[in-house]
Design an enzyme around this catalytic site. Structure first.
Site, PDB file in Angstrom:
ATOM      1  N   CYS A  72       1.040  -1.129   0.068  1.00  0.00           N
ATOM      2  CA  CYS A  72      -0.051  -0.001   0.124  1.00  0.00           C
ATOM      3  C   CYS A  72       0.732   1.203  -0.024  1.00  0.00           C
ATOM      4  O   CYS A  72       1.826   1.087  -0.726  1.00  0.00           O
ATOM      5  CB  CYS A  72      -0.928  -0.016   1.342  1.00  0.00           C
ATOM      6  SG  CYS A  72      -0.064  -0.231   2.850  1.00  0.00           S
ATOM      7  N   VAL A  73       0.391   2.140   0.557  1.00  0.00           N
ATOM      8  CA  VAL A  73       1.290   3.409   0.560  1.00  0.00           C
ATOM      9  C   VAL A  73       2.511   3.293   1.466  1.00  0.00           C
ATOM     10  O   VAL A  73       3.617   3.887   0.850  1.00  0.00           O
ATOM     11  CB  VAL A  73       0.424   4.400   1.246  1.00  0.00           C
ATOM     12  CG1 VAL A  73       1.322   6.038   1.236  1.00  0.00           C
ATOM     13  CG2 VAL A  73      -0.713   4.935   0.363  1.00  0.00           C
TER      14      VAL A  73
END
Length: 631
Positions: free
Chosen positions: A26-27
């Site tokens: 993810c981020v």
């Protein structure tokens, strides 16, 4: 630390490629689904330079990296020879998880791949709303409309993107999910509901619907599916089940086109007739219920969500609110739930700034600078795990600041009108399209400033226990020593770099040697303890009395035999002596099954030592030294 070294170390410490069912990111995090989490060396991973921390949540083993996680992820795939599954299970035994963990895993698997571009387009839409509110452009100008299309296009056709990710998550063909979603978003659907209705279903009830068309005489309840979330996820689940069922009965010679033909032919009408309307009603009820709860006391709701949001994120529980917010945006055109959470990042960086100004620890001060900068843009993991959480008090103060910011947003009616970015990039998302900079927008500015100031003042005033400076004693030449690891097999030696499996030949899992065995017996190379014995018995891990961690992996891809032709003579946890028989295997049967028996013997904690030197003799026995480890 280079991305390549970091990726190799992470791969080794999670148990190698064969312990990975799948990995995506993810981020800020590498999200692993491991076959056996007990094999992973969590504390050693946390100590790696380049790893912020390690979390276990929602059935995922999460290694928090920070802003450069995409580069580390790409390098990990390369050095480990791992395919990019992006959330689709790559085999292995399914771990039994509870309903909440299963739900969180499902939601994160569906939304994570699209979250970055969703935030980016939301930011573009926010910029368009901002320049319109500031009267820099008119609503009819090409500049505004092109920017608005760029921002609004993905959200309008969001079901198509979710059709792709949901089908991957549920084990179906992504493009079939996209085709299904495209039918739901077809621009001609709106024309079917024009004109006089044929009749009305559920008259006088909450679900009253006018019927304009039928399918084989069955009434079709027409809904608007553009920008929707729940219908395509539910439909994708059933589509994947149907598709996989058809694959089992359709002959291979026509499977390529007959399976998608039948799947789409069945699922598109079924979705329009039943799945779509029921899911839409469920979404509308969910949206109405959350807004009803929120309106019981917006300020209290804001205080609770804003104050606890960081805790939710740490344990992955925030994924439970993401689909609610997305559904609200689709059904209500705004969301007040996530709006109360977004200001906590400013409280977090306020606390980090206070730590930066107060700490005497040079290492901690150096951590605060990148943590502060990334926090401005909403990426707070480096701040949480690197600075405030280890110090305890600053983390608590940041939660208090987040509660105040959330309470202000709730009390003043702040709402998110689009799925925007994080940190400062979320501010334009508070602008209601066409309404300009109203009180609800200014509430976000007030909340931002209040959160930052409270996080800073409370941390600065109440302080924290500063970290002591760590000093490392240099190792003198006369302090080095040597560990000898005997050969676990009789046979011929092969350089580890010549092994066909890149996970071993790249030395991603550690340095060592490979042996072509002359008999099907594996002996303990050291005095120690059996720390890992794979269920398939093809690989065994031993920790020596001196702390060397040794992995003996019999053959290439022999995990696929699922234990066939292998017999373990010890159990995990057993104490063994050098020369004790560990595993027996049928070499000829394994070769007949199409597998090599070349056996890598590696030191998985190679970074703990000065060097690992393999034996140079071509033939080797269990009485010979296979590896010399320099301490």
């Amino acid at each position: 630390m280079s991305h390549e070294k970091l990726a190799k170390d992470i791969l080794a410490l999670v148990g190698g490629k064969e312990n990975i069912n799948n990995v995506f990111h993810c981020v800020t995090r590498l999200r692993f689904k491991l076959k056996d989490e007990s094999i992973a060396k969590t504390e050693e991973l946390k100590d790696l330079d380049g790893v912020v921390t390690v979390m276990k949540s929602g059935g995922q083993y999460q290694v928090v990296i920070g802003n450069h996680v995409p580069d580390v992820y790409a390098t990990l795939l390369k050095v480990g020879n791992i395919s990019a599954t992006e959330g689709q299970d790559a085999g292995g035994e399914k771990e039994k998880v509870g309903p909440l963990s299963a739900f969180i895993d499902m939601i994160s698997g569906v939304f994570t791949p699209v979250l970055g571009v969703l935030a980016a387009t939301g930011m573009i839409k926010g910029v368009a709303a901002l320049i319109l509110a500031l009267h820099w452009v008119s609503s009819t100008s090409g500049t505004y409309n092109l920017l608005n299309y760029a921002g609004d296009g993905l959200f309008t056709f969001l079901p198509i993107f979710l059709g792709y990710t949901a089908m991957k998550k549920f084990g179906g063909t992504p493009f079939v999910g996209m085709a299904l979603a495209a039918a739901l978003c077809h621009p001609s659907l709106s024309t079917l509901s024009s004109g006089k209705a044929l009749y009305t279903l559920f008259s006088g009830s909450l679900f009253e619907s006018q019927i304009h068309v039928t399918f084989l005489g069955i009434p079709v309840i027409l809904m608007t599916y553009t920008s929707s979330v729940i219908p395509i996820i539910v439909a994708s689940y059933f589509t994947a089940k149907l598709e996989n069922g058809l694959k089992k009965v359709i002959p291979d010679v026509v499977k390529t086109f007959v399976v998608p033909f039948l799947t789409i032919m069945i699922m598109v009408p079924l979705t329009f007739l039943a799945i779509g309307p029921i899911s839409t009603w469920a979404g509308q009820l969910l949206g109405a219920a959350t807004i009803w709860l929120y309106h019981l006391s917006p300020a209290v709701a804001g205080i609770l969500i804003g104050g606890l949001w960081q805790v939710f994120v740490m344990f992955g529980l925030h994924w439970g609110l993401v689909p609610i917010a997305m559904n609200n945006l689709a059904t209500l055109k705004y969301d007040p739930i996530l709006a109360t959470s977004v200001m906590v990042c400013f409280s977090q960086i306020g606390a980090v700034l206070a730590v930066m100004l107060r700490t005497k620890n040079k290492g901690l001060k150096a951590l605060t600078i990148p943590a502060f900068i990334s926090g401005i843009f909403g990426v707070t993991e480096p701040a949480i795990y690197g600075v405030t959480l280890p110090l305890k008090k600053p983390f608590i103060m940041s939660c208090i600041g987040g509660a105040v910011g959330g309470g202000i947003i709730g009390a003043l009616g702040g709402k998110l009108w689009m799925f925007g970015g994080m940190g400062v990039f979320v501010i334009p998302a508070f602008i209601k399209p066409g309404s300009g900079l109203d009180l609800a927008f200014w509430s976000s500015i007030i909340a931002l400033v209040a959160s930052f100031i409270i996080g800073f003042i409370l941390t600065f005033a109440f302080g924290f226990k500063d970290k002591e400076e760590k000093t490392t004693k240099a190792v003198q030449p006369n302090e080095s020593r040597v560990l000898e690891v005997k050969s676990p097999l009789n046979g011929k030696t092969i350089p580890l770099t010549a092994v066909k499996d890149a996970a071993f030949s790249s030395e991603a899992m550690g340095k060592g040697i490979a042996i072509e065995p002359s008999e099907g017996k594996v002996y303990s190379p050291v005095n120690g303890i059996v720390t890992t014995l794979f269920k398939t018995r093809h690989a065994i891990g031993i920790t020596s009395e001196d702390g060397a961690e040794i992995l003996i992996h019999v053959g290439m891809d022999t995990v696929e035999l699922d234990g066939k032709y292998f017999e373990a003579r010890v159990n995990q946890g057993d104490v063994v002596k050098a020369g004790d028989l560990l595993v027996e295997f049928d070499m000829e049967k394994i070769k007949e099954a199409g597998y090599e028996v070349v056996t890598p013997v590696i030191i998985t904690n190679t970074p703990d030592y000065l060097d690992v030197i393999p034996a140079q003799n071509s033939k080797i026995s269990i009485h010979d030294t296979a590896l010399t480890v320099l301490v």
